[in-house]
Scaffold this motif. Structure first.
Motif, PDB file in Angstrom:
ATOM      1  N   ARG A  59       0.837  -1.215   0.000  1.00  0.00           N
ATOM      2  CA  ARG A  59       0.000   0.000   0.000  1.00  0.00           C
ATOM      3  C   ARG A  59       0.868   1.259   0.000  1.00  0.00           C
ATOM      4  O   ARG A  59       0.642   2.191  -0.768  1.00  0.00           O
ATOM      5  CB  ARG A  59      -0.910  -0.010   1.227  1.00  0.00           C
ATOM      6  CG  ARG A  59      -1.800   1.225   1.363  1.00  0.00           C
ATOM      7  CD  ARG A  59      -2.352   1.380   2.767  1.00  0.00           C
ATOM      8  NE  ARG A  59      -1.263   1.633   3.710  1.00  0.00           N
ATOM      9  CZ  ARG A  59      -1.176   1.103   4.928  1.00  0.00           C
ATOM     10  NH1 ARG A  59      -2.111   0.305   5.396  1.00  0.00           N
ATOM     11  NH2 ARG A  59      -0.156   1.392   5.707  1.00  0.00           N
ATOM     12  N   ASP A  60       1.862   1.282   0.874  1.00  0.00           N
ATOM     13  CA  ASP A  60       2.676   2.480   1.063  1.00  0.00           C
ATOM     14  C   ASP A  60       3.700   2.714  -0.044  1.00  0.00           C
ATOM     15  O   ASP A  60       4.265   3.800  -0.134  1.00  0.00           O
ATOM     16  CB  ASP A  60       3.382   2.429   2.416  1.00  0.00           C
ATOM     17  CG  ASP A  60       2.394   2.450   3.580  1.00  0.00           C
ATOM     18  OD1 ASP A  60       1.224   2.830   3.381  1.00  0.00           O
ATOM     19  OD2 ASP A  60       2.806   2.069   4.697  1.00  0.00           O
ATOM     20  N   THR A  61       3.932   1.711  -0.874  1.00  0.00           N
ATOM     21  CA  THR A  61       4.906   1.863  -1.960  1.00  0.00           C
ATOM     22  C   THR A  61       4.235   1.885  -3.333  1.00  0.00           C
ATOM     23  O   THR A  61       4.906   1.692  -4.349  1.00  0.00           O
ATOM     24  CB  THR A  61       5.964   0.744  -1.908  1.00  0.00           C
ATOM     25  OG1 THR A  61       5.309  -0.534  -2.001  1.00  0.00           O
ATOM     26  CG2 THR A  61       6.789   0.820  -0.639  1.00  0.00           C
ATOM     27  N   GLN A  62       2.944   2.152  -3.356  1.00  0.00           N
ATOM     28  CA  GLN A  62       2.234   2.240  -4.628  1.00  0.00           C
ATOM     29  C   GLN A  62       2.888   3.263  -5.544  1.00  0.00           C
ATOM     30  O   GLN A  62       3.339   4.315  -5.094  1.00  0.00           O
ATOM     31  CB  GLN A  62       0.795   2.708  -4.422  1.00  0.00           C
ATOM     32  CG  GLN A  62      -0.137   1.726  -3.833  1.00  0.00           C
ATOM     33  CD  GLN A  62      -1.547   2.295  -3.806  1.00  0.00           C
ATOM     34  OE1 GLN A  62      -2.183   2.378  -4.854  1.00  0.00           O
ATOM     35  NE2 GLN A  62      -2.012   2.674  -2.633  1.00  0.00           N
ATOM     36  N   VAL A  63       2.886   2.956  -6.814  1.00  0.00           N
ATOM     37  CA  VAL A  63       3.313   3.900  -7.838  1.00  0.00           C
ATOM     38  C   VAL A  63       2.028   4.441  -8.459  1.00  0.00           C
ATOM     39  O   VAL A  63       1.117   3.674  -8.770  1.00  0.00           O
ATOM     40  CB  VAL A  63       4.181   3.201  -8.906  1.00  0.00           C
ATOM     41  CG1 VAL A  63       4.534   4.144 -10.028  1.00  0.00           C
ATOM     42  CG2 VAL A  63       5.435   2.622  -8.266  1.00  0.00           C
TER      43      VAL A  63
END
Length: 144
Positions: A59-63
């Protein structure tokens, strides 16, 4: 893998015609035209079979997704001339399951169904790697 397979002259957005995206998968689009999977629904919609820490990492590293790409017409569909394989995550909440199965049938893919979320590559890497290995071996044997 649980993905879209448009034909030449089609857009990826057209692939959704006649299908309903499950309610767990929500993309929020900003004024800049880029979208993110809604953070509070991310795990349920994208990585329901991941543990909490892994789902949070994903979730926190979505592009961001440039949403305009869904309106771009494809010039060439490789599946028209090349053999295809599909890994379908049967618990995928990013796509209607009928859509995934119909697309795989349309492109005459060799289908492997895996009980997994949309993040099948992350939660079931061996199943995905096995299909890639099989495809590579079959492709290599055909070119000899």
């Amino acid at each position: 893998m649980s993905a879209l397979s448009p034909d030449a002259g089609e857009t990826t957005a057209q692939q959704y015609d006649g299908y309903t995206t499950p309610p767990e998968f929500v993309i929020e689009t900003g004024e800049d035209g880029y979208g993110f999977i809604k953070p509070d629904a991310f795990a349920a919609g994208f990585a329901a079979d991941a543990n909490q820490a892994d789902a949070a990492f994903l979730r926190d590293t979505q592009v961001p997704i440039n949403m305009s790409v869904f309106a771009t017409k494809l010039d060439h569909a490789a599946w028209r001339t090349l053999p295809t394989w599909a890994v379908i995550a049967t618990n995928d909440k990013a796509f209607d399951q009928r859509m995934l199965q119909d697309m795989a049938k349309r492109i005459d893919a060799e289908v492997t169904n895996v009980p997994a979320s949309h993040a099948v590559y992350f939660t079931q890497p061996k199943a995905v790697a096995d299909v890639i290995d099989e495809a590579a071996q079959q492709s290599t044997s055909r070119s000899r």
